[in-house]
Design an enzyme around this catalytic site. Structure first.
Site, PDB file in Angstrom:
ATOM      1  N   HIS A 306       0.858  -1.194   0.000  1.00 36.64           N
ATOM      2  CA  HIS A 306       0.000   0.000   0.000  1.00 36.64           C
ATOM      3  C   HIS A 306       0.889   1.237   0.000  1.00 36.64           C
ATOM      4  O   HIS A 306       1.950   1.247   0.614  1.00 36.64           O
ATOM      5  CB  HIS A 306      -0.890   0.010   1.253  1.00 36.64           C
ATOM      6  CG  HIS A 306      -2.069   0.920   1.124  1.00 36.64           C
ATOM      7  ND1 HIS A 306      -1.991   2.261   1.380  1.00 36.64           N
ATOM      8  CD2 HIS A 306      -3.332   0.682   0.711  1.00 36.64           C
ATOM      9  CE1 HIS A 306      -3.175   2.816   1.169  1.00 36.64           C
ATOM     10  NE2 HIS A 306      -4.008   1.876   0.755  1.00 36.64           N
ATOM     11  N   ASP A 363      -7.987  -5.217  -0.153  1.00 32.04           N
ATOM     12  CA  ASP A 363      -8.446  -6.088  -1.242  1.00 32.04           C
ATOM     13  C   ASP A 363      -8.100  -7.551  -1.038  1.00 32.04           C
ATOM     14  O   ASP A 363      -8.618  -8.415  -1.758  1.00 32.04           O
ATOM     15  CB  ASP A 363      -7.837  -5.599  -2.562  1.00 32.04           C
ATOM     16  CG  ASP A 363      -8.381  -4.232  -2.940  1.00 32.04           C
ATOM     17  OD1 ASP A 363      -7.580  -3.312  -3.196  1.00 32.04           O
ATOM     18  OD2 ASP A 363      -9.616  -4.079  -2.933  1.00 32.04           O
TER      19      ASP A 363
HETATM   20  C1  SDX Z   1      -6.175   0.077  -2.999  1.00 34.88           C
HETATM   21  O1  SDX Z   1      -4.312   4.535  -2.009  1.00 34.88           O
HETATM   22  C2  SDX Z   1      -5.312   3.933  -1.412  1.00 34.88           C
HETATM   23  O2  SDX Z   1      -5.742   4.312  -0.346  1.00 34.88           O
HETATM   24  C3  SDX Z   1      -5.902   2.747  -2.181  1.00 34.88           C
HETATM   25  C4  SDX Z   1      -6.933   1.911  -1.455  1.00 34.88           C
HETATM   26  C5  SDX Z   1      -8.211   2.688  -1.207  1.00 34.88           C
HETATM   27  O3  SDX Z   1      -8.936   2.316  -0.281  1.00 34.88           O
HETATM   28  O4  SDX Z   1      -8.519   3.594  -2.024  1.00 34.88           O
HETATM   29  O5  SDX Z   1      -6.401   1.466  -0.235  1.00 34.88           O
HETATM   30  C6  SDX Z   1      -7.337   0.698  -2.285  1.00 34.88           C
HETATM   31  O6  SDX Z   1      -5.937   0.411  -4.126  1.00 34.88           O
HETATM   32  C7  SDX Z   1      -5.306  -0.898  -2.268  1.00 34.88           C
HETATM   33  C8  SDX Z   1      -4.100  -1.388  -3.134  1.00 34.88           C
HETATM   34  C9  SDX Z   1      -4.606  -2.473  -4.093  1.00 34.88           C
HETATM   35  N1  SDX Z   1      -3.529  -2.870  -5.042  1.00 34.88           N
HETATM   36  C10 SDX Z   1      -2.907  -4.039  -4.952  1.00 34.88           C
HETATM   37  O7  SDX Z   1      -3.113  -4.867  -4.064  1.00 34.88           O
HETATM   38  C11 SDX Z   1      -1.927  -4.294  -6.096  1.00 34.88           C
HETATM   39  C12 SDX Z   1      -0.605  -4.864  -5.551  1.00 34.88           C
HETATM   40  N2  SDX Z   1       0.070  -3.795  -4.782  1.00 34.88           N
HETATM   41  C13 SDX Z   1       1.121  -3.071  -5.468  1.00 34.88           C
HETATM   42  O8  SDX Z   1       1.001  -2.923  -6.842  1.00 34.88           O
HETATM   43  C14 SDX Z   1       1.573  -1.842  -4.681  1.00 34.88           C
HETATM   44  O9  SDX Z   1       1.789  -2.230  -3.388  1.00 34.88           O
HETATM   45  C15 SDX Z   1       0.707  -0.584  -4.695  1.00 34.88           C
HETATM   46  C16 SDX Z   1       0.405  -0.135  -6.075  1.00 34.88           C
HETATM   47  C17 SDX Z   1      -0.558  -0.792  -3.932  1.00 34.88           C
HETATM   48  C18 SDX Z   1       1.499   0.519  -3.982  1.00 34.88           C
HETATM   49  O10 SDX Z   1       2.663   0.626  -4.653  1.00 34.88           O
HETATM   50  P1  SDX Z   1       3.661   1.890  -4.503  1.00 34.88           P
HETATM   51  O11 SDX Z   1       3.409   2.634  -3.258  1.00 34.88           O
HETATM   52  O12 SDX Z   1       3.670   2.649  -5.788  1.00 34.88           O
HETATM   53  O13 SDX Z   1       5.022   1.167  -4.293  1.00 34.88           O
HETATM   54  P2  SDX Z   1       5.940   0.618  -5.447  1.00 34.88           P
HETATM   55  O14 SDX Z   1       5.147  -0.031  -6.536  1.00 34.88           O
HETATM   56  O15 SDX Z   1       6.866   1.727  -5.825  1.00 34.88           O
HETATM   57  O16 SDX Z   1       6.696  -0.538  -4.673  1.00 34.88           O
HETATM   58  C19 SDX Z   1       7.690  -0.195  -3.700  1.00 34.88           C
HETATM   59  C20 SDX Z   1       8.519  -1.473  -3.589  1.00 34.88           C
HETATM   60  C21 SDX Z   1       9.001  -1.972  -4.950  1.00 34.88           C
HETATM   61  O17 SDX Z   1      10.186  -2.692  -4.752  1.00 34.88           O
HETATM   62  P3  SDX Z   1      11.609  -1.950  -5.024  1.00 34.88           P
HETATM   63  O18 SDX Z   1      11.690  -1.732  -6.544  1.00 34.88           O
HETATM   64  O19 SDX Z   1      11.588  -0.637  -4.239  1.00 34.88           O
HETATM   65  O20 SDX Z   1      12.627  -2.941  -4.506  1.00 34.88           O
HETATM   66  O21 SDX Z   1       7.700  -2.527  -3.051  1.00 34.88           O
HETATM   67  C22 SDX Z   1       7.554  -3.551  -4.026  1.00 34.88           C
HETATM   68  C23 SDX Z   1       7.942  -2.966  -5.357  1.00 34.88           C
HETATM   69  O22 SDX Z   1       8.454  -3.965  -6.222  1.00 34.88           O
HETATM   70  N3  SDX Z   1       6.145  -3.958  -4.002  1.00 34.88           N
HETATM   71  C24 SDX Z   1       5.720  -5.190  -4.213  1.00 34.88           C
HETATM   72  C25 SDX Z   1       4.317  -5.126  -4.048  1.00 34.88           C
HETATM   73  N4  SDX Z   1       3.961  -3.880  -3.754  1.00 34.88           N
HETATM   74  C26 SDX Z   1       5.090  -3.150  -3.732  1.00 34.88           C
HETATM   75  N5  SDX Z   1       6.355  -6.321  -4.523  1.00 34.88           N
HETATM   76  C27 SDX Z   1       5.592  -7.432  -4.674  1.00 34.88           C
HETATM   77  N6  SDX Z   1       4.236  -7.465  -4.521  1.00 34.88           N
HETATM   78  C28 SDX Z   1       3.578  -6.336  -4.204  1.00 34.88           C
HETATM   79  N7  SDX Z   1       2.254  -6.360  -4.051  1.00 34.88           N
END
Ligand code: SDX
Length: 429
Positions: A306, A363
């Site tokens: 998140h 989710d």
């Molecule tokens: C919702 O914003 C809100 O409030 C949203 C929400 C709401 O109520 O409105 O809470 C609802 O959208 C919840 C999120 C649902 N999405 C998912 O479950 C999809 C999977 N999650 C990821 O795609 C990710 O965690 C995000 C998009 C939710 C957040 O990503 P960020 O903050 O942009 O972080 P990032 O993608 O830059 O990741 C930071 C690091 C990376 O690694 P590094 O390159 O720094 O080494 O964390 C890793 C990413 O690779 N990472 C993950 C991951 N999420 C982040 N690695 C593996 N699996 C994951 N799920």
């Protein structure tokens, strides 16, 4: 004494004003930065950038705190209803008994959709995704109902918001019924908001549907947990599109489109599809966790991570307990819940997830709950949208009521070619 931040550029010191929120958060106010320094800031994805001040929802990502108008989401989930929470978000205070009754009467009075809209539904392909139908139909409402002029009467505003909150539920159920070739079931005046939705979804002329109060209660809690979440992607879309002074329906339709994405609200559908993949591959989450850790692999563990929460999403905790409760009530078990629990257990012990502060978000378990309620997978994000609508409306209203609110138009740092002359065709390579 006003707090300030010092910025030193080319040997010159600039004092920037600081802003402090009611929960002690501090921000550097850069609204005059470019005028004073010629500089802009750069923050792709805005993890460090506040778009607005807001008094609606407070989140603390480190502590896992979520409050709507100061009320902890845990208390609202335990003791409130979705309709009451919607009123709270939009109006800022819990309703009196009279106010709640009036709101409920208006929700009932505006629960039908215009007869002509059924022709729109009829002309979508049966396999159209319900989020595409919903965003189109919400936008289409502007063709049937007036938009809110600048200085609207309170009554007009209340009716417009209530109409949308009521009709989104009816439109979602209509799209489901028609996708199955079934007759549309109309809302009933004797049912509450959640019970009416369940009845419109599952009642049939040949098999009357009996609303189970526990199922209706689970749906209330589900929608309360989704009702607002400060400046998330879809809410930011509603505020940004709304800042051009479009009508409410267009701004909300933009929010529905943003929510559809698998990185945002679409994750609830993607989680169940991922769990089904794990199930089809023998039920061992290990290989999927390894893929999620592999930088070369675009696969992400859906329902994990998140932008704000760097600890367990407080909504996921409630959703996880609810999955157990509803399953026990409905059918006893779901193999996907066992896989989800196993996946969570393995991931939360893995250094990659620990180091990246990746925990289950709202989710991760919500799809299991919706499966137990009988909601089809492709409707999961529609359920999220119905829940989030009061939040979008309250955020839209707050921005429209803000005298300092301006057209949202971010700047950029240009990295393209410097000036060059046009090349006639016969001179090109
Ligand atoms: C919702 O914003 C809100 O409030 C949203 C929400 C709401 O109520 O409105 O809470 C609802 O959208 C919840 C999120 C649902 N999405 C998912 O479950 C999809 C999977 N999650 C990821 O795609 C990710 O965690 C995000 C998009 C939710 C957040 O990503 P960020 O903050 O942009 O972080 P990032 O993608 O830059 O990741 C930071 C690091 C990376 O690694 P590094 O390159 O720094 O080494 O964390 C890793 C990413 O690779 N990472 C993950 C991951 N999420 C982040 N690695 C593996 N699996 C994951 N799920």
């Amino acid at each position: 004494m006003e707090e300030t931040a010092k910025l030193i550029v080319d040997g010159k010191t600039y004092e920037l004003p600081m802003v402090r929120g009611t929960e002690g958060e501090r921000a550097v106010d850069i609204s005059k930065l470019r005028d004073e320094t010629g500089l802009i800031t750069l923050d792709p994805g805005y993890p460090n950038t506040g778009a607005c001040k807001s008094s609606i929802t407070f989140m603390d990502g480190e502590q896992g705190i979520l409050r709507y108008r100061g009320y902890p989401v845990e208390q609202l989930a335990e003791r409130s209803t979705f309709v009451e929470t919607a009123y709270l978000l939009i109006n800022g205070e819990l309703p009196s008994r009279e106010e709640l009754t009036r709101f409920s009467v208006l929700l009932n009075d505006h629960s039908l959709v215009h007869r002509d809209m059924l022709h729109f539904f009829d002309n979508f392909p049966r396999r159209a995704h319900p989020m595409g139908i919903l965003s189109s139909m919400v936008n289409a409402l502007r063709a049937f109902y007036p938009e809110l002029p600048e200085r609207s009467e309170e009554e007009e505003i209340l009716v417009t918001f209530t109409r949308l909150i009521s009709k989104i539920r009816t439109m979602a159920a209509i799209s489901y019924k028609l996708s199955r070739g079934h007759e549309v079931i109309y809302p009933r005046p004797d049912l509450t908001y959640a019970a009416n939705f369940l009845n419109m979804m599952f009642d049939s002329p040949v098999r009357p549907y009996e609303v189970d109060p526990d199922v209706a209660q689970a749906l209330n809690v589900f929608w309360i947990l989704h009702a607002d979440h400060e400046q998330n992607c879809s809410t930011a879309a509603v505020r940004l599109v709304g800042s051009a002074r479009v009508n409410l329906y267009a701004a909300i339709s933009a929010g529905i489109c943003a929510l559809w994405g698998p990185l945002h609200g679409g994750a609830n559908q993607a989680v169940v599809e991922m769990l089904e993949d794990i199930q089809e591959n023998g039920g061992d989450p290990g290989p999927f966790i390894e893929r999620a850790k592999d930088r070369q692999d675009p696969f992400r563990l859906m329902g994990f991570g998140h932008r704000v929460y760097k600890t367990y999403d407080p909504r996921a905790k409630i959703m996880k307990k609810m999955a157990d409760r509803v399953l026990k009530k409905q059918k006893g078990s779901d193999p996907l819940l066992d896989i989800a629990r196993r996946l969570e257990e393995v991931a939360l012990e893995d250094p990659y997830f620990i180091d990246h502060h990746l925990y289950p978000n709202v989710d991760f378990y919500s799809g299991i709950v919706m499966r137990a309620l009988g909601i089809p997978t492709n409707m999961f994000t529609v359920m999220f949208a119905i829940g989030r609508l009061p939040g979008w409306i309250s955020q839209w209203k707050e921005s429209m009521d803000d005298p300092g609110w301006r057209l949202q138009r971010p700047r950029q740092v240009y990295t393209g070619p410097n000036e060059r002359d046009y090349i006639p065709m016969d001179k090109r390579k």
